[in-house]
Motif scaffolding. Sequence first.
Motif, PDB file in Angstrom:
ATOM      1  N   LEU A 196      47.311  46.681  48.146  1.00  0.00           N
ATOM      2  CA  LEU A 196      46.119  46.888  48.579  1.00  0.00           C
ATOM      3  C   LEU A 196      45.899  46.552  50.041  1.00  0.00           C
ATOM      4  N   ALA A 197      44.769  47.163  50.644  1.00  0.00           N
ATOM      5  CA  ALA A 197      44.838  47.271  52.262  1.00  0.00           C
ATOM      6  C   ALA A 197      43.521  46.301  52.525  1.00  0.00           C
ATOM      7  N   ASN A 198      42.714  46.247  52.034  1.00  0.00           N
ATOM      8  CA  ASN A 198      41.306  45.437  52.172  1.00  0.00           C
ATOM      9  C   ASN A 198      41.547  44.073  51.605  1.00  0.00           C
ATOM     10  N   LEU A 199      42.411  43.171  51.723  1.00  0.00           N
ATOM     11  CA  LEU A 199      42.872  42.107  51.134  1.00  0.00           C
ATOM     12  C   LEU A 199      41.657  41.146  51.162  1.00  0.00           C
ATOM     13  N   ASP A 200      40.972  40.819  52.382  1.00  0.00           N
ATOM     14  CA  ASP A 200      40.137  39.830  52.474  1.00  0.00           C
ATOM     15  C   ASP A 200      38.597  40.107  51.490  1.00  0.00           C
ATOM     16  N   GLN A 201      38.290  41.480  51.375  1.00  0.00           N
ATOM     17  CA  GLN A 201      37.388  41.823  50.689  1.00  0.00           C
ATOM     18  C   GLN A 201      37.703  41.935  49.135  1.00  0.00           C
ATOM     19  N   ALA A 202      38.935  42.200  49.034  1.00  0.00           N
ATOM     20  CA  ALA A 202      39.519  42.101  47.451  1.00  0.00           C
ATOM     21  C   ALA A 202      39.448  40.605  46.886  1.00  0.00           C
ATOM     22  N   ARG A 203      39.564  39.644  48.002  1.00  0.00           N
ATOM     23  CA  ARG A 203      39.373  38.386  47.488  1.00  0.00           C
ATOM     24  C   ARG A 203      38.232  37.754  47.174  1.00  0.00           C
ATOM     25  N   ASP A 204      37.200  38.357  48.354  1.00  0.00           N
ATOM     26  CA  ASP A 204      35.635  37.924  48.093  1.00  0.00           C
ATOM     27  C   ASP A 204      35.017  38.473  46.821  1.00  0.00           C
ATOM     28  N   VAL A 205      35.391  39.803  46.643  1.00  0.00           N
ATOM     29  CA  VAL A 205      34.986  40.415  45.218  1.00  0.00           C
ATOM     30  C   VAL A 205      35.197  39.427  44.302  1.00  0.00           C
ATOM     31  N   LEU A 206      36.765  39.029  44.283  1.00  0.00           N
ATOM     32  CA  LEU A 206      37.126  38.449  42.885  1.00  0.00           C
ATOM     33  C   LEU A 206      36.176  37.081  42.610  1.00  0.00           C
ATOM     34  N   LEU A 207      36.054  36.299  43.865  1.00  0.00           N
ATOM     35  CA  LEU A 207      35.616  34.810  43.780  1.00  0.00           C
ATOM     36  C   LEU A 207      34.147  34.868  43.948  1.00  0.00           C
ATOM     37  N   GLY A 208      33.280  35.748  44.420  1.00  0.00           N
ATOM     38  CA  GLY A 208      32.058  35.729  44.514  1.00  0.00           C
ATOM     39  C   GLY A 208      31.484  35.533  45.762  1.00  0.00           C
ATOM     40  N   PRO A 209      30.363  36.093  46.284  1.00  0.00           N
ATOM     41  CA  PRO A 209      29.928  35.816  47.778  1.00  0.00           C
ATOM     42  C   PRO A 209      29.991  34.441  48.266  1.00  0.00           C
TER      43      PRO A 209
END
Length: 824
Positions: A196-209
């Motif tokens: 994965l390249a966009n790691l911060d976004q991938a984490r935020d999508v998983l956990l919720g805004p």
Amino acid sequence: MNLQQAMDHTERWYESRGWTVFDFQREAWKAWHENQSGLIHSPTGSGKTLAAWLGPVQDAMSRSTAEATGGDPALRVLWITPLRALASDTRNNLEAVSDALGAGLSVEIRTGDTSSSRRTRQRQQPPFALVTTPESLSVMLSYPGSEIGLANIHTVVVDEWHELLGSKRGVQLQLCLARLRKLCKNLRIWGVSATLANLDQARDVLLGPGKEGTLIRGVVPRSVEVCSILPTDPASFKWSGHLGLQLIKPVIQAIDNAGTTLLFTNTRSQAELWFQALLNARPDWLESVALHHGSLDRKLRVRIEDQLRSGELSCVVCTSSLDLGVDFSPVDQVMQVGSPKGIARLLQRAGRSGHRPGAVSRILCVPSNALELVEITAVRNALAEKRIEARQTPQLSLDVLCQHLVTIAMGSGFIEQDMLNEIRDTYSFAELTDAQWQWVMDFITRGGQALKGYPQYHKVLQVAGVHRVMNEQIQQRHRMAIGTINSDAQLSVVFQGGKRLGTAEESFIARLKPGDTFQFAGRHLEFIRIREMTAYVRKATKRSRVVPRWGGTQLPLTSALADSVLQTLHLWQQGELSSPELLSIDATLKLQQQWSYLPGPNDFLIEYIRTQEGYSLFCFPFAGSLAHEGLAMVVASRLSALTPSTFTLQVNDYGFELQSPEPVEFDLDQLRQAFSVDHLLADILNSINTSEIAKRRFRDIARISGLVFDGYPGRAKTAKQLQASSGLIFDVLENHDPDNLLLDQARREVLDQQLEFERLKTTMQNLQGRQWRLERPERLTPLSFPLWADSLNSQTITSQSFQQRIQAMLDALESASDDTLQTT
């Protein structure tokens, strides 16, 4: 034992196995014990599973069983896998680790294959951990009382998160996780991912805004060696992939020289062809070579996986069905047939070899044509610069939201305002407006404006302030339709005696007549008849070259790889880059330069060539086949407006062809006008039949949202019936409810997914700043020939004449190239 003793016990177990505990694993265990959530990102085979699993295991070991489960057995860990086929292997791995540590924790599976009796037992005597899929989790939430059985979960692990992130399945999972966050106190959510390249976004999508979470980066990625099988006679290596088995002999030699090989192809059809080609060349491999793809019967796939695991097989020809999840330690060689089309995809597949910490991942690429040798070099360069693709998640998929709300209404029910807050607690619906919410609520309660007169669409009722589904037939139908995976209707392929081989799409089977033969599951089969969604076959007495075609297998070149291809060509042109692949096709690249022009990242090449079929304008934006499809339509429409003309369109990953029977002359100023970004959206909508394309896209949206029903098991509707039903509803909505948000979604998906509108728009903007080159070669060039060959294949001629025409043109071009090279 206490927690520290449990962690020390884990360390000693690692030592007893001769393993090293990595810092990222200790970091993950510590974060879990501190009640954190997050994303673990580490290369394939580096120990991500143990990093996510051993925190809960250590916690369980530090307590008595009664303390660990609150006095009664309860489900504590939910492990989400993207593929049902991986569930069994995942379950075995998790339980084996638990047993080895002496924890003795029960791990079970809950998927569509799980029997009703086992599901009942799991509710009555829940395991410590349950391995399941997004679809099965939704089904669990659809049952009354589910909130009680799920309330004691303290950990959700989402395996291979990168595979779910960019799809509606990921949106479905986001909604389920939002529900679990409400049901479960102190819930920890962990994603496990690679490539994965966009790691911060991938984490935020998983956990919720707005949710705090940690990002744990694993070990330094293993070295990846990208090698190639090179043609022995580069001058005669094909410019197009139609004769893609040219390198079968060196492939066989490479397999012979290795222990166990995974031979990856990009499509199931290609896997079938390569499997047969290997057996035709080496009949003695009948027992040591196998075929594995997602349309084969599950029992066949499991048997092959077991044989691979035990080292019985020398080679498995496979697709993405073996990309993920399972550790096959005997595998010491991975091969990739054709271009991987993406950097992350090649990295993922390379990780199947050397699948252990500290080992080197090596992948051997098998090009199917000359230009793919450039792509292999481009992938290697991109990996060296640590450039891989980002994955974006869909936004406001209202069809998925409608399905989820009915699912929850069938289970515990919901209060409207509470549910709205819960839905907005997801990344994909954080921007959901009040008006959109009210439309969705109106849709699930009375079918919306146009369908309010049909009782079957009045699914959700408000009872004492709680929205519920009270109709048993609606419940039964909805539960069978839960999920977002779409494809053509699948027919089982079964021997007349009863043995099931797998599934093929109805659109392929429907074209067969009794007695027709085709290849499937590594066999030559004769079609007998269709009965009740089953295609009956027998072993064929004659060989066939016909292979099923499955939908959803188009792999356009990614933007990152396309950019790297142009950069690679530019560096070669400047004499700043060399590789075995580029040296192998040095003559081909020089021919492109001499006959026309070789573009780099700052160039836009257009070729105008007369052929036997007419006059062709070849344009090379290097933006991928999906973006080129929309671009070709717009440019053809605009050019036709300047000078009345008729064009036949053909696209590939490098460019597109506009072919006309009569000469059409344009200067560069007119061509620039045709490629202008002004009024782009309006011109796209005017140049293509968006209504018809949207209607086909609407079929899937209608199924997911519950507007149409697939049918009961054994009585499933055909794809033609589904298209007719959804098409009728589409017309009704378009005429009587034009502001229907599902219609709007269908149009958005056509633009965003089928035509890649944003990529198309960006490409047109970038082209304006490039140096334009309009060339008029005397003959087809290495860049234009593949497009011409594809357009010839799409015309109404026999397969034999097609192959003859291709070969004749290749012979003529090779002769011309010999003359050119001899004079330079």
